[in-house]
Design a protein around this motif. Sequence first.
Motif, mmCIF file in Angstrom:
data_model
loop_
_atom_site.group_PDB
_atom_site.id
_atom_site.type_symbol
_atom_site.label_atom_id
_atom_site.label_comp_id
_atom_site.label_asym_id
_atom_site.label_seq_id
_atom_site.Cartn_x
_atom_site.Cartn_y
_atom_site.Cartn_z
ATOM 1 N N LEU A 1 0.838 -1.207 0.000
ATOM 2 C CA LEU A 1 0.000 0.000 0.000
ATOM 3 C C LEU A 1 0.865 1.246 0.000
ATOM 4 O O LEU A 1 0.561 2.223 -0.689
ATOM 5 N N ARG A 2 1.959 1.225 0.746
ATOM 6 C CA ARG A 2 2.873 2.370 0.764
ATOM 7 C C ARG A 2 3.472 2.592 -0.619
ATOM 8 O O ARG A 2 3.488 3.708 -1.141
ATOM 9 N N GLN A 3 3.927 1.521 -1.247
ATOM 10 C CA GLN A 3 4.553 1.633 -2.564
ATOM 11 C C GLN A 3 3.582 2.133 -3.625
ATOM 12 O O GLN A 3 3.980 2.834 -4.550
ATOM 13 N N GLU A 4 2.320 1.793 -3.484
ATOM 14 C CA GLU A 4 1.311 2.195 -4.471
ATOM 15 C C GLU A 4 0.575 3.478 -4.075
ATOM 16 O O GLU A 4 -0.402 3.845 -4.701
ATOM 17 N N HIS A 5 1.026 4.126 -3.018
ATOM 18 C CA HIS A 5 0.430 5.382 -2.534
ATOM 19 C C HIS A 5 -1.033 5.204 -2.134
ATOM 20 O O HIS A 5 -1.867 6.071 -2.383
ATOM 21 N N GLY A 6 -1.323 4.091 -1.473
ATOM 22 C CA GLY A 6 -2.680 3.793 -1.042
ATOM 23 C C GLY A 6 -2.960 4.175 0.394
ATOM 24 O O GLY A 6 -3.894 3.660 0.992
ATOM 25 N N THR A 7 -2.159 5.081 0.942
ATOM 26 C CA THR A 7 -2.318 5.428 2.366
ATOM 27 C C THR A 7 -2.356 6.925 2.583
ATOM 28 O O THR A 7 -1.804 7.425 3.547
ATOM 29 N N GLN A 8 -3.005 7.661 1.758
ATOM 30 C CA GLN A 8 -2.888 9.113 1.745
ATOM 31 C C GLN A 8 -3.007 9.771 3.108
ATOM 32 O O GLN A 8 -2.008 10.082 3.708
ATOM 33 N N CYS A 9 -4.184 10.013 3.634
ATOM 34 C CA CYS A 9 -4.243 10.670 4.949
ATOM 35 C C CYS A 9 -4.000 9.657 6.063
ATOM 36 O O CYS A 9 -3.554 10.009 7.139
ATOM 37 N N GLY A 10 -4.300 8.401 5.808
ATOM 38 C CA GLY A 10 -4.004 7.338 6.754
ATOM 39 C C GLY A 10 -5.096 7.003 7.746
ATOM 40 O O GLY A 10 -4.983 6.017 8.467
ATOM 41 N N PHE A 11 -6.168 7.776 7.819
ATOM 42 C CA PHE A 11 -7.194 7.511 8.820
ATOM 43 C C PHE A 11 -7.877 6.161 8.582
ATOM 44 O O PHE A 11 -8.119 5.403 9.513
ATOM 45 N N CYS A 12 -8.163 5.832 7.337
ATOM 46 C CA CYS A 12 -8.839 4.574 7.025
ATOM 47 C C CYS A 12 -7.872 3.399 6.917
ATOM 48 O O CYS A 12 -8.298 2.245 6.918
ATOM 49 N N THR A 13 -6.590 3.677 6.829
ATOM 50 C CA THR A 13 -5.596 2.642 6.543
ATOM 51 C C THR A 13 -5.599 1.484 7.539
ATOM 52 O O THR A 13 -5.581 0.325 7.108
ATOM 53 N N PRO A 14 -5.633 1.702 8.854
ATOM 54 C CA PRO A 14 -5.619 0.551 9.761
ATOM 55 C C PRO A 14 -6.788 -0.409 9.514
ATOM 56 O O PRO A 14 -6.588 -1.629 9.457
ATOM 57 N N GLY A 15 -7.979 0.121 9.332
ATOM 58 C CA GLY A 15 -9.131 -0.739 9.066
ATOM 59 C C GLY A 15 -9.004 -1.467 7.745
ATOM 60 O O GLY A 15 -9.349 -2.648 7.629
ATOM 61 N N MET A 16 -8.489 -0.772 6.725
ATOM 62 C CA MET A 16 -8.303 -1.414 5.426
ATOM 63 C C MET A 16 -7.267 -2.523 5.512
ATOM 64 O O MET A 16 -7.453 -3.593 4.944
ATOM 65 N N VAL A 17 -6.166 -2.257 6.196
ATOM 66 C CA VAL A 17 -5.117 -3.276 6.322
ATOM 67 C C VAL A 17 -5.671 -4.518 7.015
ATOM 68 O O VAL A 17 -5.406 -5.643 6.594
ATOM 69 N N MET A 18 -6.454 -4.322 8.059
ATOM 70 C CA MET A 18 -6.996 -5.472 8.783
ATOM 71 C C MET A 18 -8.007 -6.239 7.934
ATOM 72 O O MET A 18 -8.008 -7.465 7.924
ATOM 73 N N ALA A 19 -8.849 -5.549 7.204
ATOM 74 C CA ALA A 19 -9.838 -6.213 6.347
ATOM 75 C C ALA A 19 -9.162 -6.855 5.136
ATOM 76 O O ALA A 19 -9.409 -8.024 4.823
ATOM 77 N N LEU A 20 -8.313 -6.114 4.460
ATOM 78 C CA LEU A 20 -7.677 -6.617 3.249
ATOM 79 C C LEU A 20 -6.633 -7.680 3.543
ATOM 80 O O LEU A 20 -6.342 -8.519 2.692
ATOM 81 N N GLY A 21 -6.073 -7.658 4.745
ATOM 82 C CA GLY A 21 -5.112 -8.692 5.137
ATOM 83 C C GLY A 21 -5.744 -10.075 5.086
ATOM 84 O O GLY A 21 -5.106 -11.060 4.695
ATOM 85 N N GLU A 22 -7.009 -10.151 5.439
ATOM 86 C CA GLU A 22 -7.722 -11.431 5.361
ATOM 87 C C GLU A 22 -7.827 -11.885 3.906
ATOM 88 O O GLU A 22 -7.641 -13.062 3.604
ATOM 89 N N LEU A 23 -8.093 -10.973 2.994
ATOM 90 C CA LEU A 23 -8.160 -11.300 1.566
ATOM 91 C C LEU A 23 -6.799 -11.772 1.059
ATOM 92 O O LEU A 23 -6.702 -12.796 0.389
ATOM 93 N N VAL A 24 -5.752 -11.035 1.379
ATOM 94 C CA VAL A 24 -4.399 -11.406 0.932
ATOM 95 C C VAL A 24 -4.037 -12.785 1.466
ATOM 96 O O VAL A 24 -3.560 -13.647 0.725
ATOM 97 N N ASP A 25 -4.293 -13.016 2.746
ATOM 98 C CA ASP A 25 -3.965 -14.314 3.344
ATOM 99 C C ASP A 25 -4.740 -15.445 2.690
ATOM 100 O O ASP A 25 -4.213 -16.528 2.473
#
Length: 176
Positions: A87-111
Amino acid sequence: MNVNGRPEQFSARPNELLVERLRDGLGLTGTKVGCDTGQCGTCVVRLDGRSVKSCLVLTASAAGSEVATIEGETTRGGELSGLQEALRQEHGTQCGFCTPGMVMALGELVDSTAGGEAPTEPEIREWLTGNLCRCTGYHSVVRGVQRACAAARAEAPTGASEPAAVAASTAAGQEV
């Protein structure tokens, strides 16, 4: 309950929400409070391996469970997880407020796709429906998830060498 691999014992009020326990009781403020109604996804954590909105879960109902928050995603050395780095490399973390929730949700998809087929862009976007972001337009988040999934597949043991090679070249940013 175990939180990020550490056993925690406490008494919870009958109406206490898991997000309140995590933030106020345990000081894990990476889990954000956005809407308090389960609409925005900023409070997503993993409960027994599944992503849930912690503003909709009573703390008492999580007794005996494994809870993972964004604070548990980095390595002991402080390095970002594969998804966080993608996400950092693709600039997917702009303001960062939503990032923790996205990482936790999307981590399940990646796994869940590490040993199989990569999710399609529509599948990734469907997975994102529970997480609101006002900054990225989701394009960079989708690219980050694709990068993370490719890297996870490249690291997973595979019987066929061609899919692993495709995944590895995709993770390296090469067109296939």
